[in-house]
Scaffold this active site. Structure first.
Site, PDB file in Angstrom:
ATOM      1  N   HIS A   1      -3.132   4.574   4.906  1.00 51.08           N
ATOM      2  CA  HIS A   1      -4.174   3.561   5.128  1.00 51.08           C
ATOM      3  C   HIS A   1      -5.533   4.103   4.674  1.00 51.08           C
ATOM      4  O   HIS A   1      -6.246   3.485   3.896  1.00 51.08           O
ATOM      5  CB  HIS A   1      -4.212   3.181   6.611  1.00 51.08           C
TER       6      HIS A   1
ATOM      7  N   TYR B   1       5.154   5.696  10.771  1.00 50.08           N
ATOM      8  CA  TYR B   1       5.500   4.292  11.071  1.00 50.08           C
ATOM      9  C   TYR B   1       6.272   3.575   9.965  1.00 50.08           C
ATOM     10  O   TYR B   1       6.532   2.394  10.074  1.00 50.08           O
ATOM     11  CB  TYR B   1       4.244   3.492  11.450  1.00 50.08           C
TER      12      TYR B   1
ATOM     13  N   ARG C   1       0.865  -1.190   0.000  1.00 53.91           N
ATOM     14  CA  ARG C   1       0.000   0.000   0.000  1.00 53.91           C
ATOM     15  C   ARG C   1       0.894   1.231   0.000  1.00 53.91           C
ATOM     16  O   ARG C   1       1.598   1.477   0.970  1.00 53.91           O
ATOM     17  CB  ARG C   1      -0.900  -0.013   1.242  1.00 53.91           C
TER      18      ARG C   1
HETATM   19  C1  LIG Z   1     -12.782  -5.919  13.829  1.00 54.27           C
HETATM   20  C2  LIG Z   1     -12.073  -4.613  13.553  1.00 54.27           C
HETATM   21  N1  LIG Z   1     -11.016  -4.255  14.299  1.00 54.27           N
HETATM   22  C3  LIG Z   1     -10.359  -3.104  14.053  1.00 54.27           C
HETATM   23  C4  LIG Z   1     -10.774  -2.294  13.023  1.00 54.27           C
HETATM   24  C5  LIG Z   1     -10.023  -0.983  12.739  1.00 54.27           C
HETATM   25  N2  LIG Z   1      -9.312  -1.168  11.454  1.00 54.27           N
HETATM   26  C6  LIG Z   1      -9.793  -0.659  10.317  1.00 54.27           C
HETATM   27  S1  LIG Z   1      -8.843  -1.071   9.005  1.00 54.27           S
HETATM   28  C7  LIG Z   1      -7.744  -1.890   9.988  1.00 54.27           C
HETATM   29  C8  LIG Z   1      -6.528  -2.528   9.397  1.00 54.27           C
HETATM   30  C9  LIG Z   1      -6.846  -3.400   8.262  1.00 54.27           C
HETATM   31  O1  LIG Z   1      -5.674  -3.929   7.739  1.00 54.27           O
HETATM   32  P1  LIG Z   1      -5.690  -5.049   6.651  1.00 54.27           P
HETATM   33  O2  LIG Z   1      -6.672  -6.089   6.988  1.00 54.27           O
HETATM   34  O3  LIG Z   1      -4.282  -5.473   6.448  1.00 54.27           O
HETATM   35  O4  LIG Z   1      -6.229  -4.310   5.344  1.00 54.27           O
HETATM   36  P2  LIG Z   1      -5.678  -2.982   4.658  1.00 54.27           P
HETATM   37  O5  LIG Z   1      -6.450  -1.853   5.282  1.00 54.27           O
HETATM   38  O6  LIG Z   1      -4.233  -2.915   4.910  1.00 54.27           O
HETATM   39  O7  LIG Z   1      -6.003  -3.138   3.209  1.00 54.27           O
HETATM   40  C10 LIG Z   1      -8.137  -1.856  11.321  1.00 54.27           C
HETATM   41  C11 LIG Z   1      -7.398  -2.481  12.412  1.00 54.27           C
HETATM   42  C12 LIG Z   1     -11.894  -2.703  12.264  1.00 54.27           C
HETATM   43  N3  LIG Z   1     -12.340  -1.977  11.222  1.00 54.27           N
HETATM   44  N4  LIG Z   1     -12.504  -3.875  12.516  1.00 54.27           N
END
Ligand SMILES: Cc1ncc(C[n+]2csc(CCOP(=O)(O)OP(=O)(O)O)c2C)c(N)n1
Length: 382
Positions: free
Chosen positions: A272, A281, A268
């Site tokens: 985010h 980070y 990415r």
């Molecule tokens: C169950 C839950 N915990 C925490 C969050 C907060 N949150 C939103 S996106 C995210 C990270 C997601 O990372 P990843 O699955 O690697 O997908 P990316 O966003 O990197 O594409 C978090 C922790 C959430 N949306 N749902």
């Protein structure tokens, strides 16, 4: 107490499973320098090959324009797929019209490939409540609670199997989501019942600020497939042909009742979401390193080698997709505004007393403070 020699003795015996035995390689068709093995190129005609490029430009343009819109206050927030274009488009291009895609938000072009109008995704990121219903009409969903959709995907796949459909259900999720319990439940369920499900994990190296190294002790996510008793493919997610090929294979296996976990290794490059500051980070050098592996540049090199680049009018494509975005934005702007009551709808057929009371209070508040709702003005497009 067991000594080191006990461990040594066991290590070479049947029944001992070691991380060291697992491969780290990824499937790749085109190397970062643009070189490739002609025999490995998937079966797509010239039009299909150039079409993949166009879809990647659409993904990149949509991401860029959405980030700009957010900066102008016209979208609440946005999660860009910059850097992941090959992963998103290669996988989406392999899905069929009857397949279902349930995602997490960072797969815009894959949803467009399934027929979702650009307008509806703009509405989603604007927080228009109707957007959820519009997505549902295309069998799509965005699971904001990460990983929560995987049991649902297995449920959809089960339905497909029971109705003897040839379609598959595809889950798009991230490396962060892979740590949730729901992901385990969803994949295990599909494995136990031999369901037509594809679990497509975009490992973009970060879950907000948590790096993949901090996310898990596993060196790859694809290796988990073995533990689940399903097939696994680890693919170079910046190589659109490799992702397309991997997803085609995964789709095929799934339709035969063999679920597949695909780990698409990518990066990415943007924040985010627009609310995040990635400079806090990760190092610039790392971002620069992945820029070198840009999926569009790599694919352009391939198209040039194949003599297909002359058929691609890159400027015209860029103009075309920008016009497509303009039209979608106009349509989103014209979408009727919701009444404030909308936030109280859809959960209950009949409002429970405590919500009915809150709605009354809310109406009274708005009557007394019209400025609370009327200050939002449409800004010029950009
Ligand atoms: C169950 C839950 N915990 C925490 C969050 C907060 N949150 C939103 S996106 C995210 C990270 C997601 O990372 P990843 O699955 O690697 O997908 P990316 O966003 O990197 O594409 C978090 C922790 C959430 N949306 N749902």
């Amino acid at each position: 107490m067991a000594s080191d020699s006990t461990v040594e003795r066991l290590r070479d015996r049947p029944g001992y499973y070691s991380q060291d035995d697992l491969p780290l390689d990824s499937y790749q068709v085109v190397a970062p320098d643009g070189s490739y093995d002609a025999d490995a190129v998937p079966e797509l005609d010239g039009e299909g090959l150039t079409d993949l490029y166009r879809w990647m430009v659409l993904e990149r343009t949509f991401d860029e324009r959405m980030v700009k819109l957010q900066r102008r206050g016209e979208v609440g927030t946005y999660g860009s797929g910059r850097g992941q274009e090959a992963s998103i488009v290669g996988s989406g291009y392999a899905l069929g019209d009857d397949d279902w895609l349930l995602g997490m938000g960072r797969e815009a072009a894959a949803m467009f490939l399934q027929g979702l109008p650009l307008r509806d995704l703009i509405l989603f990121w604007r927080g228009v409540p109707d957007a959820g219903k519009l997505l549902a009409q295309h069998d799509l969903m965005i699971a904001i609670s990460i990983g929560s959709h995987l049991p649902l995907v297995s449920g959809v796949a089960w339905g497909m199997e029971l109705s003897e459909s040839d379609a598959v259900a595809a889950a798009y999720f991230g490396d962060g989501a892979s740590s949730t319990g729901a992901v385990h439940e969803g994949i295990n369920f599909a494995s136990a019942l031999d369901l037509p499900a594809v679990f497509f994990c975009q490992n973009n190296q970060y879950a907000i600020s948590t790096s993949f190294e901090k996310q898990t002790g596993a060196r790859t996510l694809a290796q988990r497939a073995i533990g689940y008793g399903i097939e696994g493919i680890r693919v170079d997610g910046n190589d659109v042909l490799a992702v397309y090929d991997a997803m085609q294979a995964a789709r095929r296996l799934a339709s035969e009742g063999k679920p597949v976990l695909v780990e698409s290794v990518t990066y990415r490059r943007d924040a985010h979401t627009t609310s995040d500051d990635p400079t806090r980070y990760r190092e610039e050098e790392e971002v620069a390193e992945w820029e070198e592996r840009d999926p569009l540049d790599r694919y352009e090199a391939f198209l040039r080698s194949e003599g297909l680049w002359d058929d691609v009018d890159a400027d015209a494509i860029e103009e075309e997709v920008n016009e497509e975005f303009d039209a979608a934005l106009d349509a989103a702007d014209d979408y009727p505004e919701d009444e404030v009551e909308t936030v109280f709808e859809d959960l209950y057929a009949e409002l429970p007393p405590y919500l009915a009371r809150q709605l009354d209070e809310f109406r009274t508040f708005l009557d007394e403070h019209p400025e609370a709702y009327d200050h939002i003005e449409r800004r010029p497009k950009g």
